[in-house]
Design an enzyme around this catalytic site. Sequence first.
Site, PDB file in Angstrom:
ATOM      1  N   TYR A  53      -8.808  -9.978   2.876  1.00 16.24           N
ATOM      2  CA  TYR A  53     -10.026  -9.247   3.269  1.00 16.24           C
ATOM      3  C   TYR A  53     -10.843  -8.775   2.080  1.00 16.24           C
ATOM      4  O   TYR A  53     -12.016  -8.417   2.211  1.00 16.24           O
ATOM      5  CB  TYR A  53      -9.700  -8.061   4.196  1.00 16.24           C
ATOM      6  N   GLU A  54     -10.222  -8.770   0.875  1.00 12.06           N
ATOM      7  CA  GLU A  54     -10.969  -8.347  -0.305  1.00 12.06           C
ATOM      8  C   GLU A  54     -11.970  -9.411  -0.749  1.00 12.06           C
ATOM      9  O   GLU A  54     -12.787  -9.166  -1.625  1.00 12.06           O
ATOM     10  CB  GLU A  54     -10.001  -8.007  -1.446  1.00 12.06           C
ATOM     11  N   HIS A  65      -5.502  -8.851  -1.071  1.00 13.15           N
ATOM     12  CA  HIS A  65      -5.513  -9.286   0.325  1.00 13.15           C
ATOM     13  C   HIS A  65      -6.690 -10.219   0.558  1.00 13.15           C
ATOM     14  O   HIS A  65      -7.697 -10.156  -0.148  1.00 13.15           O
ATOM     15  CB  HIS A  65      -5.666  -8.075   1.264  1.00 13.15           C
ATOM     16  N   SER A  87       0.823  -1.223   0.000  1.00 14.52           N
ATOM     17  CA  SER A  87       0.000   0.000   0.000  1.00 14.52           C
ATOM     18  C   SER A  87       0.847   1.259   0.000  1.00 14.52           C
ATOM     19  O   SER A  87       1.686   1.450   0.880  1.00 14.52           O
ATOM     20  CB  SER A  87      -0.898   0.040   1.242  1.00 14.52           C
ATOM     21  N   HIS A 124      -6.566   4.842   6.501  1.00 12.65           N
ATOM     22  CA  HIS A 124      -5.893   4.386   5.279  1.00 12.65           C
ATOM     23  C   HIS A 124      -5.099   5.540   4.654  1.00 12.65           C
ATOM     24  O   HIS A 124      -4.047   5.334   4.065  1.00 12.65           O
ATOM     25  CB  HIS A 124      -6.934   3.839   4.296  1.00 12.65           C
ATOM     26  N   ASN A 184       2.244   3.969  10.561  1.00 13.71           N
ATOM     27  CA  ASN A 184       1.527   4.573  11.698  1.00 13.71           C
ATOM     28  C   ASN A 184       1.929   3.864  12.979  1.00 13.71           C
ATOM     29  O   ASN A 184       2.378   2.730  12.955  1.00 13.71           O
ATOM     30  CB  ASN A 184       0.016   4.440  11.495  1.00 13.71           C
ATOM     31  N   ALA A 212       2.968  -1.999   3.970  1.00 13.59           N
ATOM     32  CA  ALA A 212       2.790  -0.925   4.940  1.00 13.59           C
ATOM     33  C   ALA A 212       2.327  -1.591   6.231  1.00 13.59           C
ATOM     34  O   ALA A 212       1.521  -2.515   6.192  1.00 13.59           O
ATOM     35  CB  ALA A 212       1.736   0.052   4.443  1.00 13.59           C
ATOM     36  N   MET A 257      -1.736  -6.624   7.019  1.00 13.41           N
ATOM     37  CA  MET A 257      -2.791  -7.508   6.496  1.00 13.41           C
ATOM     38  C   MET A 257      -2.333  -8.262   5.253  1.00 13.41           C
ATOM     39  O   MET A 257      -3.148  -8.630   4.412  1.00 13.41           O
ATOM     40  CB  MET A 257      -4.034  -6.666   6.168  1.00 13.41           C
ATOM     41  N   SER A 258      -1.021  -8.463   5.130  1.00 10.91           N
ATOM     42  CA  SER A 258      -0.529  -9.091   3.902  1.00 10.91           C
ATOM     43  C   SER A 258       0.756  -9.875   4.165  1.00 10.91           C
ATOM     44  O   SER A 258       1.045 -10.245   5.297  1.00 10.91           O
ATOM     45  CB  SER A 258      -0.253  -8.013   2.845  1.00 10.91           C
ATOM     46  N   HIS A 282      -3.333   0.760  -4.813  1.00 14.94           N
ATOM     47  CA  HIS A 282      -2.741  -0.399  -5.493  1.00 14.94           C
ATOM     48  C   HIS A 282      -3.049  -0.287  -6.987  1.00 14.94           C
ATOM     49  O   HIS A 282      -4.198  -0.435  -7.402  1.00 14.94           O
ATOM     50  CB  HIS A 282      -3.317  -1.709  -4.937  1.00 14.94           C
TER      51      HIS A 282
HETATM   52  N1  HPA Z   1      -2.738  -2.300  11.298  1.00 17.33           N
HETATM   53  C1  HPA Z   1      -2.899  -3.230  10.337  1.00 17.33           C
HETATM   54  N2  HPA Z   1      -2.472  -3.071   9.106  1.00 17.33           N
HETATM   55  C2  HPA Z   1      -1.827  -1.944   8.806  1.00 17.33           C
HETATM   56  C3  HPA Z   1      -1.624  -0.938   9.755  1.00 17.33           C
HETATM   57  C4  HPA Z   1      -2.111  -1.132  11.079  1.00 17.33           C
HETATM   58  O1  HPA Z   1      -1.970  -0.286  11.980  1.00 17.33           O
HETATM   59  N3  HPA Z   1      -0.954   0.070   9.138  1.00 17.33           N
HETATM   60  C5  HPA Z   1      -0.765  -0.330   7.849  1.00 17.33           C
HETATM   61  N4  HPA Z   1      -1.292  -1.542   7.646  1.00 17.33           N
END
Ligand code: HPA
Length: 278
Positions: free
Chosen positions: A88-89, A86, A33, A253, A241, A116, A217-218, A64
């Site tokens: 979750y998609e 991912h 991402s 996001h 973050n 990310a 998440m990947s 993406h």
């Molecule tokens: N949590 C989960 N997935 C993420 C995060 C997060 O804080 N930041 C970027 N992808």
Amino acid sequence: MDEFITLQQIDEAVHAVRQYTQQQPETGLILGSGLGGLADSVENAEIIPYEKIPHWPLSTVHGHAGRLVIGRLENQTVMVMQGRTHYYEGYSMSQVTMPVRVMQRMGVKNLIVTNAAGAINPDYAPGDVMLITDHISLIGMTGPNPLRGPNLEVFGERFPDMSKAYDPALVAAAEKAAAEAGIRVHKGIYICLSGPSFEGPADLRFLRIIGADAVGMSTVPEVIVARHGKTRVLGLSGISNKANLDGSTETTHEEVLEAGRVIVPKLTAIIKGVLKSL
Ligand code: HPA
């Protein structure tokens, strides 16, 4: 789409990719991402939109691009996924990881995977880079493992080893490349959750207790499939973050994509240094 991708479907995708390029990639790159800008450094680029490749899972997430870029980076021929999918998609784990199978059938020997991630380790700050030394497959260990289903014997065995999933020599090469470029990096453990909701404060305190440094998440599904086929792996997390263990701030996001702008030049320098060393 079928839950379990077959060898025939993988080879149909390989055949389609070969219609676009004569180049023979040795190294695969998956850009996470907000990190797609790394593909702009590829020379002699041949670009294939994902929708032109049969059975290829299409990215549905903002940030993406959804295209395959094949060309030269440093002294290597690379196959770059500008955008990934991912779990979750709504895709099955077999579908999410199908591009790694295509890379393997095309002869790719090394996989550099980026993402990310949120910082769980309190020493990490947004904009930092973490070299992944190991992972916790929280998403896979109780069910959705990408190798669930018929074992594709041409790639590897039913019960593959994961003791050195992230190649120690590649981690060392990345550390050296970062030092030479004056970039500070962390080394740590990445944990993969399903998403798409971000974690709550109690989730995050739990993840910290079990030993994770960064959360996303990947990546883990792709790495498991890569290792099943004995592909060497280097994993890099761009910290976007701070995970908020006390619930005082929100995660969005947009901040994940924003951090990518700071992280892309760092990852580019590190990855170029690693490619030079291969
Ligand atoms: N949590 C989960 N997935 C993420 C995060 C997060 O804080 N930041 C970027 N992808």
